[in-house]
Every structure is written in C-alpha cells, then in structure tokens.
Design a protein around this motif. Sequence first.
Motif, PDB file in Angstrom:
ATOM      1  N   GLY A  73      90.860  45.112 -14.270  1.00  0.00           N
ATOM      2  CA  GLY A  73      92.138  44.539 -13.874  1.00  0.00           C
ATOM      3  C   GLY A  73      92.073  43.068 -13.529  1.00  0.00           C
ATOM      4  N   THR A  74      93.180  42.551 -13.030  1.00  0.00           N
ATOM      5  CA  THR A  74      93.316  41.141 -12.676  1.00  0.00           C
ATOM      6  C   THR A  74      93.912  41.031 -11.283  1.00  0.00           C
ATOM      7  OG1 THR A  74      93.643  40.525 -14.986  1.00  0.00           O
ATOM      8  CG2 THR A  74      94.438  38.967 -13.342  1.00  0.00           C
ATOM      9  N   ARG A  75      93.356  40.156 -10.482  1.00  0.00           N
ATOM     10  CA  ARG A  75      93.862  39.916  -9.128  1.00  0.00           C
ATOM     11  C   ARG A  75      95.185  39.157  -9.210  1.00  0.00           C
ATOM     12  NH1 ARG A  75      92.930  42.063  -4.503  1.00  0.00           N
ATOM     13  NH2 ARG A  75      90.752  42.183  -5.050  1.00  0.00           N
ATOM     14  N   VAL A  76      96.207  39.684  -8.514  1.00  0.00           N
ATOM     15  CA  VAL A  76      97.543  39.096  -8.519  1.00  0.00           C
ATOM     16  C   VAL A  76      97.889  38.659  -7.103  1.00  0.00           C
ATOM     17  CG1 VAL A  76      99.989  39.547  -8.946  1.00  0.00           C
ATOM     18  CG2 VAL A  76      98.271  40.558 -10.443  1.00  0.00           C
ATOM     19  N   GLU A  77      98.442  37.455  -6.992  1.00  0.00           N
ATOM     20  CA  GLU A  77      98.877  36.916  -5.704  1.00  0.00           C
ATOM     21  C   GLU A  77     100.390  37.005  -5.608  1.00  0.00           C
ATOM     22  OE1 GLU A  77      97.585  32.887  -5.944  1.00  0.00           O
ATOM     23  OE2 GLU A  77      95.470  33.399  -5.624  1.00  0.00           O
ATOM     24  N   PHE A  78     100.880  37.548  -4.512  1.00  0.00           N
ATOM     25  CA  PHE A  78     102.315  37.645  -4.242  1.00  0.00           C
ATOM     26  C   PHE A  78     102.650  36.614  -3.173  1.00  0.00           C
ATOM     27  CE2 PHE A  78     101.092  41.669  -5.908  1.00  0.00           C
ATOM     28  CZ  PHE A  78     102.188  42.175  -6.577  1.00  0.00           C
ATOM     29  N   HIS A  79     103.415  35.607  -3.548  1.00  0.00           N
ATOM     30  CA  HIS A  79     103.850  34.594  -2.596  1.00  0.00           C
ATOM     31  C   HIS A  79     105.239  35.012  -2.118  1.00  0.00           C
ATOM     32  CE1 HIS A  79     100.614  31.736  -3.640  1.00  0.00           C
ATOM     33  NE2 HIS A  79     100.644  32.415  -4.767  1.00  0.00           N
ATOM     34  N   PRO A  80     105.398  35.269  -0.813  1.00  0.00           N
ATOM     35  CA  PRO A  80     106.645  35.853  -0.319  1.00  0.00           C
ATOM     36  C   PRO A  80     107.841  34.947  -0.512  1.00  0.00           C
ATOM     37  CG  PRO A  80     105.264  35.149   1.500  1.00  0.00           C
ATOM     38  CD  PRO A  80     104.460  34.963   0.254  1.00  0.00           C
ATOM     39  N   LEU A  81     109.015  35.558  -0.375  1.00  0.00           N
ATOM     40  CA  LEU A  81     110.257  34.812  -0.538  1.00  0.00           C
ATOM     41  C   LEU A  81     110.391  33.761   0.547  1.00  0.00           C
ATOM     42  CD1 LEU A  81     112.418  36.179   1.724  1.00  0.00           C
ATOM     43  CD2 LEU A  81     112.093  38.049   0.126  1.00  0.00           C
ATOM     44  N   ASN A  82     111.220  32.776   0.288  1.00  0.00           N
ATOM     45  CA  ASN A  82     111.431  31.661   1.201  1.00  0.00           C
ATOM     46  C   ASN A  82     112.545  32.040   2.176  1.00  0.00           C
ATOM     47  OD1 ASN A  82     112.090  29.282   2.499  1.00  0.00           O
ATOM     48  ND2 ASN A  82     112.050  28.044   0.643  1.00  0.00           N
ATOM     49  N   GLN A  83     112.198  32.139   3.464  1.00  0.00           N
ATOM     50  CA  GLN A  83     113.178  32.508   4.482  1.00  0.00           C
ATOM     51  C   GLN A  83     113.508  31.351   5.416  1.00  0.00           C
ATOM     52  OE1 GLN A  83     112.802  36.614   6.099  1.00  0.00           O
ATOM     53  NE2 GLN A  83     110.707  36.409   5.345  1.00  0.00           N
ATOM     54  N   SER A  84     113.242  30.133   4.993  1.00  0.00           N
ATOM     55  CA  SER A  84     113.459  28.977   5.866  1.00  0.00           C
ATOM     56  C   SER A  84     114.935  28.787   6.233  1.00  0.00           C
ATOM     57  CB  SER A  84     112.908  27.704   5.222  1.00  0.00           C
ATOM     58  OG  SER A  84     113.584  27.434   4.013  1.00  0.00           O
ATOM     59  N   GLN A  85     115.846  29.281   5.409  1.00  0.00           N
ATOM     60  CA  GLN A  85     117.280  29.131   5.675  1.00  0.00           C
ATOM     61  C   GLN A  85     117.883  30.349   6.385  1.00  0.00           C
ATOM     62  OE1 GLN A  85     118.852  26.168   4.989  1.00  0.00           O
ATOM     63  NE2 GLN A  85     116.769  25.541   4.477  1.00  0.00           N
ATOM     64  N   VAL A  86     117.065  31.344   6.682  1.00  0.00           N
ATOM     65  CA  VAL A  86     117.536  32.560   7.331  1.00  0.00           C
ATOM     66  C   VAL A  86     117.419  32.383   8.844  1.00  0.00           C
ATOM     67  CG1 VAL A  86     117.167  35.049   7.574  1.00  0.00           C
ATOM     68  CG2 VAL A  86     116.788  33.932   5.371  1.00  0.00           C
ATOM     69  N   ASP A  87     118.460  32.804   9.586  1.00  0.00           N
ATOM     70  CA  ASP A  87     118.406  32.744  11.048  1.00  0.00           C
ATOM     71  C   ASP A  87     117.221  33.547  11.556  1.00  0.00           C
ATOM     72  OD1 ASP A  87     120.712  31.203  11.156  1.00  0.00           O
ATOM     73  OD2 ASP A  87     122.036  32.952  11.341  1.00  0.00           O
ATOM     74  N   ARG A  88     116.591  33.066  12.621  1.00  0.00           N
ATOM     75  CA  ARG A  88     115.375  33.661  13.155  1.00  0.00           C
ATOM     76  C   ARG A  88     115.487  35.179  13.411  1.00  0.00           C
ATOM     77  NH1 ARG A  88     110.486  31.923  12.537  1.00  0.00           N
ATOM     78  NH2 ARG A  88     110.549  29.949  13.538  1.00  0.00           N
TER      79      ARG A  88
END
Length: 191
Positions: free
Chosen positions: A116-131
């Motif tokens: 297989g191949t190692r896959v990196e998941f970069h999470p969604l951008n939540q910078s505009q979401v209220d804390r």
Amino acid sequence: MPERNNEFGKYGARGIRGHEAVARRLDALAGFVATPVTARRGLLARLHYLTRSEHARQAARDAGLTVTDDTLKKWLRGRRNPSKRNLERIETAYRTVRRHNVARYLLARLNREGRGTRVEFHPLNQSQVDRPRQRAVEYRTLNVRRWDRIVEAWAEDDERALDDAWVSEAVVDLGSQWGQYEYVTNIGFAA
C-alpha cells in the motif's frame, strides 16, 4: 452512510471533498501536458499523443474526438485551427486517454505488491468557525492497501464511484470518526 455531512460549511468550515483531493493528486501523478490546449505547443502535444498509433486514435474517437483524418492533418500542420468546441473535445479526449493509459501503472505503484501507500489527511479549515462549534479534527495518516476501485473510478472519470470507493476503501479505516475526514483541505500521498 452514517456521518455523511449534509450541510458542510454551514458555520464557516472550508475544504473540499476527500475524493476530489484524491482525483487532483492522481491527476498530478498522471503527468498531463502542462501547456494549455489553446497554445500551439499544447495543442500539438495533445494531438501527437492522440494520433501516435491506431489504438490511440480509436481511444480518442471513443472519448469524443470525431473529426476526419484530413482535419487532424491540417491541425497538425497549422493550416487550420480547431474551434473552441473542438479544443474542448481534444482536451477531454486527451485526459480520458491519458488516464486510461496511466491507470495500470499508477495502480501498481500505489498498491506496491500489497504494501500500500501512506496517505496523509489534512483536516478541513475551521478558522472561520466560532470556537464553540469547532470540532477537534487533527492531521491523520493511514496506509491504504486497496487502490483498485479508486484508480478505476478515477480513470473512468466517475465522480460518484470515486467518492464511494474512497470512503469504503480508505476513509472508513480511520475509525469511528471517519466522517470528520469526508471534507479536507488536502490529501497527500506519493507513489
């Protein structure tokens, strides 16, 4: 399927669907011609690729490029220029034929004889979401061993099948919170 997002972005999160990021990465690995089809060099590169053999010509016809051999010769010699509609057909046919030609090679590279191949998941951008509404989503890696359905759906340019294959072959292996990785900022892997 459980955990599918119905209202993604409602509170300001940003990202793209995971299968779209995978398709972009596979496109990058396929090595398409970088010069646009509107430039003479890009047009010639695509036409040479689509006309280098009878098999390539037939694949181009199957992909929607249905012009006469005489017209192709005139395009190659620069005596005539394709219309905008034909430029789109050339680009579509080129990408379709290139995907089919590269799919078997990519599949072997990604499966790596079962490793297989190692896959990196970069999470969604939540910078505009209220804390208070932000999720605790982190960078994850996973070794994907079964690429057959994913590469096949990509080669066929079938977005729905690619989404189903990506979720069932890769994302669900992230565990009970796999739905948090349906949308990402990027998917990274090297082959």
